[in-house]
Design an enzyme around this catalytic site. Structure first.
Site, PDB file in Angstrom:
ATOM      1  N   MET A  97      -3.366 -18.243  -6.260  1.00  0.00           N
ATOM      2  CA  MET A  97      -2.846 -16.779  -7.125  1.00  0.00           C
ATOM      3  C   MET A  97      -2.522 -17.108  -8.275  1.00  0.00           C
ATOM      4  O   MET A  97      -2.149 -18.211  -8.292  1.00  0.00           O
ATOM      5  CB  MET A  97      -1.617 -16.324  -5.810  1.00  0.00           C
ATOM      6  CG  MET A  97      -3.357 -16.039  -3.956  1.00  0.00           C
ATOM      7  SD  MET A  97      -1.759 -15.449  -2.892  1.00  0.00           S
ATOM      8  CE  MET A  97      -3.446 -14.124  -1.855  1.00  0.00           C
ATOM      9  N   ASP A 157       3.339 -14.999  -8.020  1.00  0.00           N
ATOM     10  CA  ASP A 157       3.072 -15.476  -9.865  1.00  0.00           C
ATOM     11  C   ASP A 157       3.763 -15.813 -10.093  1.00  0.00           C
ATOM     12  O   ASP A 157       3.378 -15.982 -11.992  1.00  0.00           O
ATOM     13  CB  ASP A 157       2.592 -14.067  -9.803  1.00  0.00           C
ATOM     14  CG  ASP A 157       1.242 -13.904  -9.176  1.00  0.00           C
ATOM     15  OD1 ASP A 157       1.014 -14.360  -7.915  1.00  0.00           O
ATOM     16  OD2 ASP A 157       1.362 -11.938  -8.359  1.00  0.00           O
ATOM     17  N   GLU A 215      -7.000 -17.455  -9.534  1.00  0.00           N
ATOM     18  CA  GLU A 215      -8.206 -16.670  -9.058  1.00  0.00           C
ATOM     19  C   GLU A 215      -8.742 -15.572 -10.259  1.00  0.00           C
ATOM     20  O   GLU A 215      -9.659 -14.925 -10.262  1.00  0.00           O
ATOM     21  CB  GLU A 215      -7.020 -15.245  -8.079  1.00  0.00           C
ATOM     22  CG  GLU A 215      -5.971 -14.946  -7.950  1.00  0.00           C
ATOM     23  CD  GLU A 215      -5.005 -14.905  -6.806  1.00  0.00           C
ATOM     24  OE1 GLU A 215      -5.499 -14.496  -6.028  1.00  0.00           O
ATOM     25  OE2 GLU A 215      -4.134 -13.434  -7.099  1.00  0.00           O
ATOM     26  N   HIS A 270      -3.378 -16.883   0.546  1.00  0.00           N
ATOM     27  CA  HIS A 270      -2.292 -16.763   1.708  1.00  0.00           C
ATOM     28  C   HIS A 270      -1.712 -18.258   2.184  1.00  0.00           C
ATOM     29  O   HIS A 270      -0.391 -17.943   2.464  1.00  0.00           O
ATOM     30  CB  HIS A 270      -2.491 -15.952   2.339  1.00  0.00           C
ATOM     31  CG  HIS A 270      -3.028 -14.347   2.053  1.00  0.00           C
ATOM     32  ND1 HIS A 270      -4.009 -13.976   1.714  1.00  0.00           N
ATOM     33  CD2 HIS A 270      -2.175 -12.880   1.586  1.00  0.00           C
ATOM     34  CE1 HIS A 270      -4.023 -12.917   1.418  1.00  0.00           C
ATOM     35  NE2 HIS A 270      -3.101 -12.298   0.991  1.00  0.00           N
ATOM     36  N   THR A 318       8.534 -13.296  -6.514  1.00  0.00           N
ATOM     37  CA  THR A 318       6.958 -13.491  -6.849  1.00  0.00           C
ATOM     38  C   THR A 318       6.808 -14.385  -6.565  1.00  0.00           C
ATOM     39  O   THR A 318       7.230 -14.735  -7.457  1.00  0.00           O
ATOM     40  CB  THR A 318       6.213 -11.892  -8.128  1.00  0.00           C
ATOM     41  OG1 THR A 318       5.005 -12.590  -7.877  1.00  0.00           O
ATOM     42  CG2 THR A 318       7.244 -12.190  -9.281  1.00  0.00           C
ATOM     43  N   GLY A 347       4.999  -4.633  -9.457  1.00  0.00           N
ATOM     44  CA  GLY A 347       5.064  -3.555  -9.135  1.00  0.00           C
ATOM     45  C   GLY A 347       6.027  -2.277  -8.294  1.00  0.00           C
ATOM     46  O   GLY A 347       5.986  -1.466  -8.845  1.00  0.00           O
ATOM     47  N   ARG A 379     -16.453 -37.101  -5.643  1.00  0.00           N
ATOM     48  CA  ARG A 379     -16.651 -35.227  -5.419  1.00  0.00           C
ATOM     49  C   ARG A 379     -15.734 -34.953  -6.248  1.00  0.00           C
ATOM     50  O   ARG A 379     -14.833 -35.484  -7.192  1.00  0.00           O
ATOM     51  CB  ARG A 379     -16.936 -34.361  -4.076  1.00  0.00           C
ATOM     52  CG  ARG A 379     -17.375 -34.254  -2.925  1.00  0.00           C
ATOM     53  CD  ARG A 379     -17.716 -33.968  -1.499  1.00  0.00           C
ATOM     54  NE  ARG A 379     -18.619 -34.369  -0.734  1.00  0.00           N
ATOM     55  CZ  ARG A 379     -18.591 -34.297   0.324  1.00  0.00           C
ATOM     56  NH1 ARG A 379     -17.177 -34.024   0.937  1.00  0.00           N
ATOM     57  NH2 ARG A 379     -19.487 -34.438   0.783  1.00  0.00           N
ATOM     58  N   LYS A 418       0.702  -1.003  -0.142  1.00  0.00           N
ATOM     59  CA  LYS A 418      -0.113   0.200   0.349  1.00  0.00           C
ATOM     60  C   LYS A 418       0.698   1.339   0.008  1.00  0.00           C
ATOM     61  O   LYS A 418       1.989   0.928   0.421  1.00  0.00           O
ATOM     62  CB  LYS A 418      -0.664  -0.245   1.094  1.00  0.00           C
ATOM     63  CG  LYS A 418      -2.049  -1.158   1.344  1.00  0.00           C
ATOM     64  CD  LYS A 418      -2.365  -1.374   2.238  1.00  0.00           C
ATOM     65  CE  LYS A 418      -2.198  -1.985   3.730  1.00  0.00           C
ATOM     66  NZ  LYS A 418      -3.004  -1.917   4.862  1.00  0.00           N
TER      67      LYS A 418
HETATM   68  O1  F6P Z   1       1.638 -10.609  -6.027  1.00  0.00           O
HETATM   69  C1  F6P Z   1       1.316 -12.136  -5.561  1.00  0.00           C
HETATM   70  C2  F6P Z   1      -0.346 -11.695  -4.958  1.00  0.00           C
HETATM   71  O2  F6P Z   1      -0.133 -13.036  -3.669  1.00  0.00           O
HETATM   72  C3  F6P Z   1      -1.103 -12.604  -6.340  1.00  0.00           C
HETATM   73  O3  F6P Z   1      -0.713 -13.972  -6.183  1.00  0.00           O
HETATM   74  C4  F6P Z   1      -2.101 -11.744  -5.204  1.00  0.00           C
HETATM   75  O4  F6P Z   1      -3.397 -11.371  -5.995  1.00  0.00           O
HETATM   76  C5  F6P Z   1      -2.145 -10.874  -4.501  1.00  0.00           C
HETATM   77  O5  F6P Z   1      -0.841 -10.515  -4.191  1.00  0.00           O
HETATM   78  C6  F6P Z   1      -2.537 -11.117  -3.087  1.00  0.00           C
HETATM   79  O6  F6P Z   1      -2.394  -9.935  -1.890  1.00  0.00           O
HETATM   80  P1  F6P Z   1      -2.818  -9.600  -0.856  1.00  0.00           P
HETATM   81  O7  F6P Z   1      -1.680 -10.066   0.391  1.00  0.00           O
HETATM   82  O8  F6P Z   1      -2.837  -7.777  -1.042  1.00  0.00           O
HETATM   83  O9  F6P Z   1      -3.966  -9.973  -0.582  1.00  0.00           O
END
Ligand code: F6P
Length: 384
Positions: free
Chosen positions: A204, A162, A257, A308, A160, A139, A197, A96
């Site tokens: 993420m 990601d 997601e 997370h 990351t 970022g 099921r 942030k």
């Molecule tokens: O970019 C890393 C990440 O974990 C993404 O996979 C996910 O969308 C995002 O951060 C979640 O962010 P936050 O910690 O703000 O929930």
């Protein structure tokens, strides 16, 4: 450099530096990620082999510099001892605000954002800091590039889960997230099989499907839905019915997601945190379950959202080694004055690439990627 009064407020330094000390400031920014501490430790260990280098850490990315009083800590061998296998970051992080979007509360309770980047750079220079190593994702590296353009000596380290940075073969933290997601698929397989099921597991990755695709292949999932390929719900339904009826009597779907159906929208959640700008993704698994029901899918459906959990805990050995390599290389770049660059892994070498190139294009899954070909070969439906 003139001798300066220590301004390391958290430690309450009061003495004058009489020797020429070169200082590097570390900042961890964006979402946390397994391996951050291993990078920090590697930088400190490598720096300890050189004379007169001091490594500092700014608490919560650049907040430590921007706060009054500042919160900067000295990172020495004692401080980083044994942290390589700890998740999170000992210098904390934030996704942030930041120097270009610093939130300021107004009298009426509303918030505005101000650009404090020039002030921050002046503060960094006033503290006698020669360079900054920013350990962060896309970022954070965008901020690094903007700060570099304003004259700050800065080096990026690609972090990351990601794996969405294109100028490196891999980012640290990604392998750990894949491992956690894979183990979760393994667990869901046994409960899905016991109850006949269909499980939908949401992972993420933001706009990139790397975690999903890897976990689906490693865990033997039946369907993998990723943000890069909008899925056709009828194809997903058909694939699940086939697996359910003809093959094994249960099924597992891994969905990113950020995945969505053709013509649909990405699922997001409301977030009211001051200074949080990214869309908060989440809800794709629930949405898929509804879409399957609407399409006439009759079997029992359950969802699991990993969230997370994918970012917490101990980094895998692979990520610890990668983090150590990134850390050592980043310090060596600082030694050479190779600023405005990001460390990059290009197998088998660790090189430096301009930050501007590192942030130019995201690393996304393409249809000709070997993982897609492998998924097709295994009969994993991508819903397309
Ligand atoms: O970019 C890393 C990440 O974990 C993404 O996979 C996910 O969308 C995002 O951060 C979640 O962010 P936050 O910690 O703000 O929930």
């Amino acid at each position: 450099m003139l001798p300066i009064y220590g301004r390391i407020t958290k430690l309450g330094y009061k003495f004058i530096y009489l020797v020429y000390m070169k200082r590097l400031l570390l900042a961890t920014g964006g979402g946390d990620c397994p391996g951050l501490n291993a990078v920090i430790r590697a930088i400190v260990h490598r720096a300890s082999q050189e004379k007169d280098w001091e490594i500092l850490g700014s608490i919560q990315a650049y907040n430590g510099i921007l706060w009054e009083p500042s919160e900067i800590i000295v990172l020495d061998l004692q401080k980083v001892s044994g942290i390589h296998f700890q998740g999170g970051t000992i210098i904390e992080t934030t996704n942030k605000g930041g120097p270009f979007h610093w939130p300021v509360k107004q009298k009426d309770g509303s918030w505005i954002e101000v650009d404090r980047s020039d002030e921050m750079i002046r503060k960094i220079q006033y503290m006698g800091i020669d360079g900054v190593i920013s350990i962060g994702g896309d970022g954070s590296q965008r901020i690094s590039q903007n700060l570099f353009e304003k004259g700050l000596n800065i080096i990026g380290v690609p972090k990351t889960i990601d794996n969405d940075l294109s100028s490196t073969d891999s980012t640290f933290g990604f392998q750990t997230a894949v491992q956690i997601a894979t183990e979760s698929v393994d667990k869901l397989v046994t409960t899905a099989a016991s109850h006949n099921r269909v499980f939908v597991m949401e992972v993420m990755g933001r706009d990139a499907g790397w975690i999903t695709l890897n976990a689906a292949i490693a865990g033997g999932a039946d369907v993998a839905l990723i943000p890069e390929f909008d899925y056709d719900i009828d194809i997903v339904k058909e694939a699940l019915e086939k697996r359910f009826h003809h093959d094994r009597g249960f099924a597992v779907v891994v969905i990113s997601e950020g995945a969505k159906k053709k013509g649909g929208k990405v699922s997001t959640q409301d977030i009211d945190e001051v200074g949080y700008h990214n869309p908060k993704l989440g809800g794709s698994a629930s949405r898929l379950i509804n879409e399957l029901k609407e399409a006439g899918f009759k079997h029992d459906l359950r969802k699991t959202v990993l969230g997370h959990l994918q970012r917490g805990g101990v980094p895998t050995a692979y990520d610890r080694v990668l983090s150590a390599q990134f850390g050592v290389k980043a310090f060596e770049m600082a030694l050479e004055g190779d600023y405005g660059k990001m460390v990059s892994y290009r197998h088998p070498n660790f090189i430096s690439v301009p930050l501007i190139d590192a942030i130019a294009e995201p690393n996304l899954v393409t249809k000709d990627n070997q993982l897609v070909i492998t998924a097709n070969g295994l009969g994993i439906s991508l819903g397309i």
